[in-house]
Scaffold this active site. Structure first.
Site, PDB file in Angstrom:
ATOM      1  N   GLU A 106       0.615  -1.145  -0.015  1.00  0.00           N
ATOM      2  CA  GLU A 106      -0.023   0.109  -0.057  1.00  0.00           C
ATOM      3  C   GLU A 106       0.874   0.964   0.085  1.00  0.00           C
ATOM      4  OE1 GLU A 106      -2.541  -1.415   3.225  1.00  0.00           O
ATOM      5  OE2 GLU A 106      -4.074  -0.780   1.732  1.00  0.00           O
ATOM      6  N   GLU A 126      -4.681  -9.013   3.331  1.00  0.00           N
ATOM      7  CA  GLU A 126      -5.578  -8.794   4.431  1.00  0.00           C
ATOM      8  C   GLU A 126      -6.615  -9.694   4.514  1.00  0.00           C
ATOM      9  OE1 GLU A 126      -3.806  -6.678   2.504  1.00  0.00           O
ATOM     10  OE2 GLU A 126      -3.002  -5.312   3.808  1.00  0.00           O
TER      11      GLU A 126
END
Ligand code: NAD
Length: 699
Positions: A106, A126
């Site tokens: 990210e 995730e």
């Protein structure tokens, strides 16, 4: 220790961060990166910035040691660091080697350019914790790789090799070897520009239809999991203005954090890591070197265990009682490897190399120099005595003597030797080369460094090791026995094998108890019950499964068990013979069948595990509730999104669990004694406590 190195090369500031073992983005790392970015921003001689990891990898993402602690949110938090990178006036080029996962990716997505080595692996895992990437991943990734690839990466959570992403806007360059030089090259060139991912348009004319299609797919594949659907919703929201999409992602992330599924998956993640810790055996305990191993008994388990060692590069001697058994054992191992070669999972050369690490022998004397010997002979105390007496005589000093027994008393086995401190149980699960669970059974005399070595060995063999004290069945099988007893009571009272299995499969088990029985062999339970009826005449068992075995219906290996298998092992068919058998049995014991709903099936089977688990915890057979959960998650197919039986009970609430158990105790055909709440469960239900969190304070 975390560190960030700062140097300038030409007009480029190179910021390299390190935080062994995976360069996680802990608070101090984030803080130092932010400081380095500011330093670069205020140095007029710096034109561009390269951000990279160290030790051959970029970053594994968030620091799991910070999970659920204030440090995770302490400024600069990950989202703030990401804004700092994206809004930098000077171009930021990320250089990616090794792994780049979760928060690490990210962060990279917010940089202005990215250079990766071809074998680097990029991913957003995730979803495996029941979450979605919560720091802009669902908004920036589709802008760079397209919606379809973003869905695949985010919903699967699987990392993708950089070379497969080379053609996307995610990677400006894919290079062989270290990417830093190429990143500096790019940063110093005219090409470098502070372009922001957030300003890129999302190019996908069929956004809605594509997302709808994907959503339907994941709903069918994972009906019990909210996260995959939410991932797609968030990717779809990337079609909106950036800040709106980002706000949706944030909201969804916070909502998912509260779901039982995410709580359970996160519990499972941490439980596995906690399992290797033993209170009175600190991590500093010296371990013995295991460079050569021996396995006695080349049957089902011995062969699988040999494969585990050889796959880890440890040579083994394989000992059998006679030549025929030895040949059969070696042939079975070769067969498993040949199957892998055929499927393209292993090269012929590698297969040959592994087979060459196995030395078959009939002579016990040949194994004297092994650092560990694992006994996997017949499950009989007499045979174990014979073997351990021989091992005690032969094995070098300091060798570890391990037994793979599933039910026998490890203390008694240890007492056959003059070195009980070197004896330990290593209970592998079948097939040993596949199953991740390894119960390490600590005898009353087992030395701490022998236990520490067994735990280390578990890691070397890529197993999840859980320590169990000595008791019949250890943690897993002792609980399973209660589960099995309830499963057959349900059949007596009115459920069919397929209803029981269907209810447990809908709960999330890969297979219900009757299908498992057919797979493993119903004769195993039969043998155990015969033994139990002598040892514990007070213990009540249904005689229904015995009657099934008396018909020779042991399961798949005899062509039928609770089911018929006319179309192969994967396609069980309800059996007329079994239906009639059950009807006759009910009549014999005077039961009029009643309709049983699926909730009752699930609650009775799961709470049977929970109540026995509570006893195991109180007796200190297991050190912590989460160890019991790990046993069930890794060895018995308990659904990960339920967190294991003890955590599941905690989430339901122990007061409610006890209430249900009392209700079951009133069932006239049940076994009221079965449902007496274990004292620990009873206390926690009263105090408002939990298995995983200890005593509460309600009363
Ligand atoms: P198995 O019958 O397949 O193999 C046992 C092997 O030991 C046979 O090949 C036999 O020839 C050999 N053997 C017997 N006596 C010997 C001796 N004195 N010296 C050398 N070899 C000898 O049995 P298995 O299923 O592999 O089980 C082995 C052990 O593992 C048992 O203690 C069992 O309880 C335990 N276990 C089995 C499973 C399972 O699912 N099968 C799972 C966990 C643990």
């Amino acid at each position: 220790m975390p560190h960030v190195e700062y140097r300038t090369e030409r007009s480029v500031a190179v910021i390299a961060f390190g935080n062994p073992p995976v360069n996680s983005l802990s608070h101090s790392v984030r803080f130092e990166i932010a400081a380095a970015l500011e330093r670069a921003a205020s140095d007029p001689s710096v034109r561009a910035i390269v951000l990279t990891g160290s030790g051959g990898l970029f970053s594994g993402g968030a620091d799991i040691r910070e999970f659920n602690t204030p440090a995770a949110l302490r400024g600069p938090n990950l989202r703030q660091l990401i804004v700092a990178v994206e809004t930098s006036d000077k171009p930021v080029v990320v250089a990616i080697a090794g792994t780049c996962l979760g928060g690490g990716l990210e962060l990279s997505l917010a940089a202005h350019h990215r250079v990766a080595s071809a074998d680097a692996r990029l991913g957003l895992p995730e979803v495996k914790l029941g979450l979605l990437p919560g720091a802009g991943g669902t908004q920036r990734l589709p802008r760079l790789v397209g919606v379809e690839t973003a869905i695949n990466m985010i919903v699967s959570g699987e990392p993708v090799p950089a070379k497969l992403l080379a053609k996307t806007a995610l990677l400006d360059r894919v290079v062989d070897g270290d990417p830093v030089a190429a990143a500096v090259e790019l940063a110093a060139s005219k090409e470098a520009a502070a372009r922001r991912t957030r300003d890129l348009p999302l190019v996908e004319p069929n956004l809605e239809a594509l997302c709808e299609f994907a959503r339907n797919g994941v709903k069918t594949q994972w009906p019990n999991l909210p996260a995959p659907v939410r991932c797609i919703d968030a990717i779809e929201a990337a079609g909106k203005p950036f800040d709106e999409g980002l706000a949706f992602e944030r909201r969804s992330f916070l909502e998912l954090m509260q779901t039982p599924q995410s709580q359970s998956l996160r519990h499972a993640f941490f439980a596995e890591r906690a399992a290797s810790k033993v209170d009175d055996v600190p991590e500093s305990t010296p371990v013995r070197q295991i460079e050569k191993a021996a396995i006695v008994g080349a049957g089902t388990m011995g062969g699988g265990i040999a494969i585990c060692f050889v796959n880890a590069g440890i040579p083994v001697w394989l000992v059998e009682a006679n030549q025929e058994g030895l040949d059969r054992g070696v042939a079975r191992i070769a067969g498993i490897y040949d199957g892998q070669v055929k499927k393209g999972k292993l090269t012929q050369a590698e297969r040959d190399r592994r087979m060459a690490l196995i030395t078959p022998t009939l002579a016990y004397e040949a194994i004297a120099q092994a650092d560990i010997v694992i006994e996997a002979v017949f499950e009989s105390m007499d045979v174990k005595r014979e073997v351990f007496t021989a091992l005690d005589r032969i094995m070098k000093r300091g060798a570890i003597l391990a037994t793979n027994t599933s039910t026998l008393d490890v203390n008694k086995i240890a007492a056959f030797t003059k070195r009980p401190q070197e004896v330990v149980g290593t209970h592998f699960f079948s097939p040993a080369n596949v199953m991740r669970l390894l119960e390490i059974v600590r005898g009353k005399a087992t030395a701490p460094d022998v236990l520490a070595t067994a735990l280390r060995l578990g890691k070397t063999l890529r197993k999840v090791a859980v320590v169990s004290g000595v008791c019949d069945g250890f943690i897993g099988n002792r609980m399973l026995e209660q589960y099995g007893r309830q499963a057959t009571y349900l059949l007596e009272e009115g459920a069919s094998p397929q209803q029981v299995d269907g209810a447990m499969e809908a709960f999330g088990f890969a297979m219900g108890p009757n299908r498992v029985g057919d797979l493993a062999g119903n004769d195993i339970g039969w043998a155990i019950r015969k033994r139990r009826r002598i040892e514990r005449p007070d213990y009540k068992y249904s005689t229904l499964p015995d009657k099934l075995c008396e018909l020779g219906r042991f399961g798949q290996k005899t062509g039928g068990g609770w089911y018929d298998y006319p179309n192969g092992p994967r396609k069980p068919q309800p059996s007329r013979v079994v239906e009639e058998l059950i009807a006759r049995h009910r009549a014999d014991i005077g039961i009029t069948p009643r309709k049983i709903d699926n909730d009752e099936i699930v609650d009775r089977l799961v709470y049977a595990l929970v109540n026995e688990g509570a006893k195991i915890l109180e007796e200190k057979i297991a050190a912590r509730a989460s160890d019991i959960d790990v046993v069930y998650l890794t060895g018995y197919g308990f659904p990960a999104a339920r967190g294991g039986p003890m955590f599941y009970a905690d989430l339901v609430g122990l007061y409610e669990v006890r209430r249900r158990m009392r209700q079951f105790a009133r069932n006239p055909h049940g076994d009221p004694a079965f449902w007496t709440p274990a004292p620990l469960l009873d206390r926690l239900a009263t105090s408002g406590g939990t298995f995983n969190g200890g005593e509460g304070a309600a009363v």
